[in-house]
Design a protein around this motif. Structure first.
Motif, mmCIF file in Angstrom:
data_model
loop_
_atom_site.group_PDB
_atom_site.id
_atom_site.type_symbol
_atom_site.label_atom_id
_atom_site.label_comp_id
_atom_site.label_asym_id
_atom_site.label_seq_id
_atom_site.Cartn_x
_atom_site.Cartn_y
_atom_site.Cartn_z
ATOM 1 N N VAL A 36 -5.423 -1.701 0.995
ATOM 2 C CA VAL A 36 -4.353 -1.891 1.979
ATOM 3 C C VAL A 36 -5.027 -2.070 3.337
ATOM 4 C CG1 VAL A 36 -2.313 -0.939 3.072
ATOM 5 C CG2 VAL A 36 -2.725 -0.530 0.634
ATOM 6 N N CYS A 43 -1.529 -9.731 12.480
ATOM 7 C CA CYS A 43 -1.048 -8.499 13.103
ATOM 8 C C CYS A 43 -0.220 -8.925 14.307
ATOM 9 C CB CYS A 43 -2.227 -7.626 13.517
ATOM 10 S SG CYS A 43 -1.786 -6.154 14.455
ATOM 11 N N THR A 63 -0.743 -4.014 4.833
ATOM 12 C CA THR A 63 -0.436 -5.107 3.915
ATOM 13 C C THR A 63 -1.456 -5.068 2.785
ATOM 14 O OG1 THR A 63 -0.027 -7.498 3.760
ATOM 15 C CG2 THR A 63 -1.813 -6.815 5.221
ATOM 16 N N GLN A 64 -0.994 -5.286 1.553
ATOM 17 C CA GLN A 64 -1.847 -5.129 0.383
ATOM 18 C C GLN A 64 -2.638 -6.401 0.104
ATOM 19 O OE1 GLN A 64 -2.200 -2.339 -2.026
ATOM 20 N NE2 GLN A 64 -3.971 -3.661 -2.467
ATOM 21 N N ARG A 70 -9.133 -0.754 6.485
ATOM 22 C CA ARG A 70 -8.648 -0.889 5.110
ATOM 23 C C ARG A 70 -8.853 0.414 4.370
ATOM 24 N NH1 ARG A 70 -13.185 -5.128 2.645
ATOM 25 N NH2 ARG A 70 -14.965 -3.662 2.604
ATOM 26 N N GLY A 129 -1.022 -10.329 3.231
ATOM 27 C CA GLY A 129 -1.669 -9.797 2.043
ATOM 28 C C GLY A 129 -1.147 -10.475 0.786
ATOM 29 N N ASP A 130 -2.019 -10.562 -0.225
ATOM 30 C CA ASP A 130 -1.640 -11.259 -1.453
ATOM 31 C C ASP A 130 -2.647 -10.927 -2.545
ATOM 32 O OD1 ASP A 130 -0.382 -14.691 -1.860
ATOM 33 O OD2 ASP A 130 -0.293 -12.937 -3.184
ATOM 34 N N GLU A 137 1.871 -6.023 10.094
ATOM 35 C CA GLU A 137 0.880 -6.806 9.363
ATOM 36 C C GLU A 137 1.567 -7.688 8.324
ATOM 37 O OE1 GLU A 137 -0.979 -2.586 9.790
ATOM 38 O OE2 GLU A 137 0.973 -3.475 9.346
ATOM 39 N N SER A 138 0.949 -8.820 8.047
ATOM 40 C CA SER A 138 1.425 -9.704 6.984
ATOM 41 C C SER A 138 0.263 -10.532 6.473
ATOM 42 C CB SER A 138 2.556 -10.608 7.475
ATOM 43 O OG SER A 138 2.100 -11.458 8.497
ATOM 44 N N GLN A 194 1.961 -0.622 9.353
ATOM 45 C CA GLN A 194 2.279 -0.030 8.050
ATOM 46 C C GLN A 194 1.385 -0.538 6.929
ATOM 47 O OE1 GLN A 194 4.635 2.491 7.576
ATOM 48 N NE2 GLN A 194 4.373 2.441 9.800
ATOM 49 N N TYR A 203 -4.777 -2.393 7.437
ATOM 50 C CA TYR A 203 -3.981 -1.942 8.564
ATOM 51 C C TYR A 203 -4.538 -2.523 9.859
ATOM 52 C CZ TYR A 203 -2.620 1.759 5.271
ATOM 53 O OH TYR A 203 -2.170 2.459 4.187
ATOM 54 N N LEU A 230 -4.889 -12.615 7.363
ATOM 55 C CA LEU A 230 -3.941 -11.566 7.714
ATOM 56 C C LEU A 230 -3.525 -11.719 9.172
ATOM 57 C CD1 LEU A 230 -5.613 -8.427 6.063
ATOM 58 C CD2 LEU A 230 -4.112 -10.152 5.032
#
Length: 125
Positions: free
Chosen positions: A92, A22, A119-120, A38, A9-10, A6-7, A117, A94, A20
């Motif tokens: 978070v 995946c 992303t926040q 989440r 997040g901000d 995952e990427s 894993q 997922y 986001l």
């Protein structure tokens, strides 16, 4: 072997947007149902959205009309577009996958075998 990364997040202000991603390095996700979950601090993990192999979708009530799940042109990626974010969306996030090449539907229950894993995402002014 399937891995999910995952990427996106901000930290954003209320009313803002995030997308986001995946990604499954080296694996096509065409035959997998994909879902986003989440987990906020002190709360249980909850389903947010899912997409089936035939692009049928399902959303949790709190995010309907604000979040959109989609499969990217790159067949190893699924997106979650999040608009009009509120502090209650802080968690978070997922993504999860299940091999399911025949089913036109998907579930936002945590019945998935592969998980990333996380992303926040933080929504605050």
């Amino acid at each position: 072997q399937l891995q999910l990364v995952e990427s996106g997040g901000d930290l954003v202000q209320p009313g803002g947007s995030l997308r986001l991603s995946c990604k499954a390095p080296g694996v096509l996700l065409d035959s997998y149902a994909i879902a986003w979950f989440r987990q906020a601090p002190g709360k249980e993990r909850e389903g947010v959205a899912c997409i089936s192999v035939s692009r049928g979708t399902n959303y949790a009530e709190p995010v309907k009309g604000r979040f959109t799940i989609s499969r990217a042109g790159a067949r190893n990626t699924v997106y979650l577009q999040m608009n009009n974010l509120t502090p209650e969306d802080t968690a978070v996030y997922y993504c999860a996958a299940n091999w399911n090449p025949r089913s036109p539907i998907c579930t936002i229950l945590p019945h998935y075998t592969k998980w990333g894993q996380g992303t926040q995402v933080a929504v605050s002014s």
